[in-house]
Design a protein around this motif. Structure first.
Motif: not given
Length: 277
Positions: A222-227, A215-217, A237-243, A45-50
């Motif tokens: 751990t990812h580098a997320v850009i705005l 909302r981004l699947e 920003r570095s953001i970690s997300v689990r399944p 399953r993907p993770g979700i960053i919102q």
């Protein structure tokens, strides 16, 4: 015949060992332990960053952009400046949110590859800022009963598209550069019209809606997320997300950080740059 004492002692020892083995029966390691041993959780399953993106403090004044007498009957004497779209409580629309780099994970299940679509409507480009996958396509439609032009420059140097859209409903579609970057889109006939398209070499991107939400699947990890927005400082920003996990990521720029709008290139300068490598 009676069993000898040594035989009884050996039997008792075997029973004791069997009992001990049952009490210490092996259990599978937890997913966290498996990960520490080099394994990966079985969930795909993907993770979700919102989150919610906003501007703190009074937003800059954005006076309407004057048009020209030749289009006033269709578009009015002026159009809103949508180079920065600020809603109630400082909500920021059309901010690009994306992973800085691609991952080895498979792409989303949706077979449709994200491309760029712009509409020339009421003498503006909609949306003013968007994102697309590099190497896909840019489609532009003219919804006005006017003659428009579309001139798309890669890196403000090379024009990948420069055609006229003479009638209402006409459209054009061209490939986007395979190298990721920023595409500046203009109308040479009406220099107040502009838009920006940020392209990526992967499909993990989105933009905020009018209320500043996104909302981004993404693949777990751990990812580098850009705005990104043309008039705002870039943020990473570095953001970690689990399944299956949803991670909240909110950010607010100070109003003083808003940059001046990019200078509009003149039609003559734009055409002079056509055909450059």
């Amino acid at each position: 015949m009676r069993c000898s004492s040594p035989t009884l002692s050996a039997l008792a020892l075997l029973l004791s060992l069997a009992s001990g083995c049952q009490e210490s029966a092996w259990t599978p390691p937890s997913s966290s332990l498996a990960a520490s041993l080099g394994g990966r959780p079985s969930s795909g399953r993907p993770g979700i960053i919102q989150g919610h993106l906003s501007l703190s403090g009074p937003p800059p004044l954005l006076p309407p952009l004057p048009t020209s007498p030749s289009v006033a009957a269709v578009c009015g004497p002026s159009v809103p400046d949508r180079s920065l779209v600020v809603g109630p409580d400082g909500a920021l629309g059309y901010v690009v949110v994306a992973l800085a780099d691609g991952t080895e994970a498979p792409p989303p299940a949706d077979p449709e590859v994200p491309s760029a679509s712009l509409d020339q409507t009421r003498c503006t480009f909609e949306p003013p800022v968007s994102a697309a996958r590099a190497g896909t396509a840019l489609e532009v439609r003219n919804s006005d009963a006017l003659l428009h032009n579309v001139d798309a420059l890669a890196g403000s140097q090379r024009s990948i598209l420069n055609v006229a859209l003479p009638i209402q409903g006409s459209r054009v579609r061209r490939p986007l550069p395979v190298a990721p970057g920023v595409l500046q889109v203009r109308c040479d006939l009406h220099p107040w019209m502009s838009a920006a398209v940020r392209t990526f070499e992967h499909p993990w991107f989105t933009t905020t809606d009018a209320s500043g939400h996104f909302r981004l699947e993404v693949p777990p990890g751990t990812h580098a997320v850009i705005l990104w927005h043309p008039r705002l400082p870039g943020i990473t920003r570095s953001i970690s997300v689990r399944p299956g996990e949803t991670v909240q990521f909110d950010y607010s720029w100070a109003a003083r950080e808003v940059r001046e709008a990019a200078q509009e290139p003149g039609a003559r300068e734009t055409r002079a740059g056509e055909g450059r490598p």
